[in-house]
Design a protein around this motif. Structure first.
Motif, mmCIF file in Angstrom:
data_model
loop_
_atom_site.group_PDB
_atom_site.id
_atom_site.type_symbol
_atom_site.label_atom_id
_atom_site.label_comp_id
_atom_site.label_asym_id
_atom_site.label_seq_id
_atom_site.Cartn_x
_atom_site.Cartn_y
_atom_site.Cartn_z
ATOM 1 N N GLN A 72 62.105 -0.257 -19.858
ATOM 2 C CA GLN A 72 61.461 0.878 -19.188
ATOM 3 C C GLN A 72 62.025 1.076 -17.775
ATOM 4 N N GLU A 73 62.249 -0.029 -17.078
ATOM 5 C CA GLU A 73 62.831 0.051 -15.738
ATOM 6 C C GLU A 73 64.204 0.710 -15.806
ATOM 7 N N TYR A 74 65.001 0.284 -16.774
ATOM 8 C CA TYR A 74 66.332 0.841 -16.951
ATOM 9 C C TYR A 74 66.263 2.350 -17.221
ATOM 10 N N ILE A 75 65.404 2.752 -18.128
ATOM 11 C CA ILE A 75 65.260 4.177 -18.476
ATOM 12 C C ILE A 75 64.817 4.990 -17.269
ATOM 13 N N GLN A 76 63.839 4.493 -16.530
ATOM 14 C CA GLN A 76 63.332 5.225 -15.366
ATOM 15 C C GLN A 76 64.422 5.406 -14.309
ATOM 16 N N LYS A 77 65.160 4.348 -14.067
ATOM 17 C CA LYS A 77 66.202 4.428 -13.058
ATOM 18 C C LYS A 77 67.356 5.321 -13.522
ATOM 19 N N MET A 78 67.639 5.308 -14.828
ATOM 20 C CA MET A 78 68.695 6.180 -15.346
ATOM 21 C C MET A 78 68.276 7.643 -15.220
ATOM 22 N N GLN A 79 67.025 7.927 -15.522
ATOM 23 C CA GLN A 79 66.535 9.306 -15.445
ATOM 24 C C GLN A 79 66.479 9.794 -14.002
ATOM 25 N N ALA A 80 66.213 8.906 -13.095
ATOM 26 C CA ALA A 80 66.121 9.283 -11.677
ATOM 27 C C ALA A 80 67.487 9.235 -10.992
ATOM 28 N N ASN A 81 68.504 8.853 -11.728
ATOM 29 C CA ASN A 81 69.854 8.722 -11.169
ATOM 30 C C ASN A 81 69.883 7.827 -9.927
ATOM 31 N N THR A 82 69.139 6.728 -9.973
ATOM 32 C CA THR A 82 69.099 5.816 -8.825
ATOM 33 C C THR A 82 69.797 4.495 -9.127
ATOM 34 N N LEU A 83 70.551 4.449 -10.219
ATOM 35 C CA LEU A 83 71.225 3.203 -10.591
ATOM 36 C C LEU A 83 72.668 3.202 -10.103
ATOM 37 N N ALA A 84 72.964 2.243 -9.272
ATOM 38 C CA ALA A 84 74.355 2.019 -8.867
ATOM 39 C C ALA A 84 75.063 1.351 -10.044
ATOM 40 N N PRO A 85 76.360 1.511 -10.173
ATOM 41 C CA PRO A 85 77.080 0.936 -11.319
ATOM 42 C C PRO A 85 76.861 -0.573 -11.498
ATOM 43 N N GLU A 86 76.845 -1.318 -10.375
ATOM 44 C CA GLU A 86 76.657 -2.767 -10.529
ATOM 45 C C GLU A 86 75.224 -3.099 -10.943
ATOM 46 N N GLU A 87 74.230 -2.315 -10.456
ATOM 47 C CA GLU A 87 72.835 -2.539 -10.843
ATOM 48 C C GLU A 87 72.655 -2.168 -12.323
ATOM 49 N N ARG A 88 73.305 -1.114 -12.734
ATOM 50 C CA ARG A 88 73.231 -0.691 -14.135
ATOM 51 C C ARG A 88 73.787 -1.793 -15.035
ATOM 52 N N SER A 89 74.926 -2.302 -14.682
ATOM 53 C CA SER A 89 75.558 -3.369 -15.448
ATOM 54 C C SER A 89 74.657 -4.608 -15.492
#
Length: 173
Positions: A72-89
């Protein structure tokens, strides 16, 4: 092939029946499932296994909740475009690792429960088997057939149900 097998079984039974009638040999039958169902030891074992299952299920549910939270955290951050590439990874790696842990835990839990069940029930099964053997030897039975599971091909009215004798041998009423 089945016809030949059935004919052979029929001939063996007819021969055994004739031999039994001529020499007084005794055949018996028993339903071990019925005997096992009234054994207090198995009820206790089933309670132990249920308690262990409940404990493992709670642990698995907790792990699944953690995994769901990460997803859920991943989805929320992806939808809000707040994920930096290293955080996403990093989050993707955490999700994959947690998913692997959940699957591994589930598989190991199933194996553990099966091993525990076998470990606890084997002595009880052996106890019943030994009681059946003792009843057979003490009462002069040539054969005692298992009534359930397709092992009994024929059961006449003269076949003796040895379950009461086995229960008495085991101290079950």
């Amino acid at each position: 092939m089945n016809l030949i097998k059935n004919l052979i079984v029929g001939l063996v039974l007819m021969t055994a029946t004739v031999a039994s009638a001529q020499s007084g040999l005794k055949f018996g039958h028993v339903n071990t499932q019925e005997i096992l169902s009234v054994m207090p030891e198995l009820k206790t074992i089933d309670e132990q296994l249920q308690a262990e299952y409940t404990q493992l299920e709670t642990q698995l549910t907790d792990m699944q909740q953690t995994l769901k939270g990460l997803q859920q955290e991943y989805i929320q951050k992806m939808q809000a475009n707040t994920l930096a590439p290293e955080e996403r990874s990093s989050l993707e790696t955490q999700i994959q690792e947690m998913n692997n842990k959940v699957q591994t835990f589930y598989q190991q839990s199933q194996q553990s429960l099966q091993q525990k069940e076998q470990e606890l029930k084997t002595p009880v099964f052996e106890k019943v088997t030994n009681a059946i053997k003792d009843v057979g030897a003490e009462n002069g039975f040539l054969y005692i057939f298992e009534e359930i599971g397709g092992l009994t091909v024929y059961k006449s009215q003269k076949s003796v149900d040895v379950a009461p004798l086995v229960k008495a041998k085991l101290g079950i009423q």
